[in-house]
Enzyme design. Sequence first.
Site, PDB file in Angstrom:
ATOM      1  N   HIS A  13       6.103 -21.372 -46.359  1.00  0.00           N
ATOM      2  CA  HIS A  13       4.918 -22.212 -46.194  1.00  0.00           C
ATOM      3  C   HIS A  13       4.822 -23.347 -47.206  1.00  0.00           C
ATOM      4  CE1 HIS A  13       3.106 -19.470 -49.218  1.00  0.00           C
ATOM      5  NE2 HIS A  13       3.698 -18.534 -48.515  1.00  0.00           N
ATOM      6  N   HIS A  42       4.368 -26.459 -56.652  1.00  0.00           N
ATOM      7  CA  HIS A  42       4.700 -26.464 -55.228  1.00  0.00           C
ATOM      8  C   HIS A  42       4.075 -27.695 -54.596  1.00  0.00           C
ATOM      9  CE1 HIS A  42       0.816 -24.318 -55.489  1.00  0.00           C
ATOM     10  NE2 HIS A  42       0.540 -25.046 -54.417  1.00  0.00           N
ATOM     11  N   HIS A  44       2.401 -29.756 -50.990  1.00  0.00           N
ATOM     12  CA  HIS A  44       1.771 -29.767 -49.669  1.00  0.00           C
ATOM     13  C   HIS A  44       2.057 -31.134 -49.055  1.00  0.00           C
ATOM     14  CE1 HIS A  44      -0.635 -26.165 -50.714  1.00  0.00           C
ATOM     15  NE2 HIS A  44      -0.674 -26.711 -51.915  1.00  0.00           N
ATOM     16  N   GLU A  54      -4.200 -32.370 -50.182  1.00  0.00           N
ATOM     17  CA  GLU A  54      -5.358 -31.489 -50.026  1.00  0.00           C
ATOM     18  C   GLU A  54      -6.617 -32.129 -50.592  1.00  0.00           C
ATOM     19  OE1 GLU A  54      -4.192 -27.559 -51.492  1.00  0.00           O
ATOM     20  OE2 GLU A  54      -3.609 -27.147 -49.427  1.00  0.00           O
ATOM     21  N   HIS A  67       1.118 -29.378 -56.800  1.00  0.00           N
ATOM     22  CA  HIS A  67       0.250 -28.546 -57.637  1.00  0.00           C
ATOM     23  C   HIS A  67       1.074 -27.872 -58.715  1.00  0.00           C
ATOM     24  CE1 HIS A  67      -2.804 -28.210 -54.124  1.00  0.00           C
ATOM     25  NE2 HIS A  67      -3.001 -29.297 -54.864  1.00  0.00           N
ATOM     26  N   THR A 149      -6.280 -22.985 -52.916  1.00  0.00           N
ATOM     27  CA  THR A 149      -6.365 -23.554 -51.566  1.00  0.00           C
ATOM     28  C   THR A 149      -5.694 -22.666 -50.543  1.00  0.00           C
ATOM     29  OG1 THR A 149      -4.355 -24.853 -51.874  1.00  0.00           O
ATOM     30  CG2 THR A 149      -6.455 -25.903 -52.472  1.00  0.00           C
ATOM     31  N   THR A 150      -5.173 -21.532 -50.995  1.00  0.00           N
ATOM     32  CA  THR A 150      -4.562 -20.590 -50.058  1.00  0.00           C
ATOM     33  C   THR A 150      -5.349 -19.291 -50.138  1.00  0.00           C
ATOM     34  OG1 THR A 150      -3.026 -20.025 -51.828  1.00  0.00           O
ATOM     35  CG2 THR A 150      -2.239 -21.543 -50.141  1.00  0.00           C
TER      36      THR A 150
HETATM   37 ZN   LIG Z   1      -1.228 -25.809 -53.654  1.00  0.00          ZN
END
Ligand SMILES: [Zn+2]
Length: 236
Positions: A13, A42, A44, A54, A67, A149-150
């Site tokens: 992901h 990581h 996004h 995000e 992030h 955020t997860t």
């Molecule tokens: Zn993140």
Amino acid sequence: MKPRRMRIKNNGHAAQVEIDAAAAPRIDDGGLAGEYIFAQFHFHWGSDSSMGSEHTINGVRYPMEMHMVHYKTAYGTIGKAVQQADGLAVLGVMFEISQTDNPAFTPLVKALKEIQEPSMTIEVDAQYPLRAFLPRDVGAFYRYDGSLTTPTCNEVVTWTVFDQAVPISEAQMEVFRNMRNDHGHNLVNNFRPPQALSSRKVFMSYSGTGSDASSMKSLGLAVYFLSTLAVVVASV
Ligand SMILES: [Zn+2]
């Protein structure tokens, strides 16, 4: 400090990067509640450059957001830290499209080509300190208390979102977008849409670009200036 090795994972992901713990840099100051130690970073990103971040800044969405996750050194492990209100400090970095490749990301992008399928991992020699992944001006940033955020979205994160974006080329972005997820599809749009701010206060560092009153108004938020000018990532 230069991390010697980077472990880069396609975890199905996102693309996630870890470094040797012994070489992990620490951050403090800049209004943070103590010292935090680096755990991983990581990314996004979107299926095209119209989306991916995000956070939005002045309503602008960016093609990718990085992030850098740190946990409070005093809590010992990231597992214990996520159970504490001040457990994590995450640095958010926006990316914007440039005409040429960003050389700081060349080794990482090359490695991503080797881990296009989920659960693949590669180790590479890191030629750059983490500072090379941050914007030139780290003095201008937004700060708020928020959540992961997860899932499970624990409200344990002190967010620092830099105002200045880092350049990356479309060719480099394509390597991210060509990764595959657990369902055999392209790994794209792995971002959570911006959440309502509700009663949260967003602080802004006092120095740097975009901190004038007119841009504050255009945020449409209750924004408070941090009194400190300390650069939060001085030791990264
Ligand atoms: Zn993140």
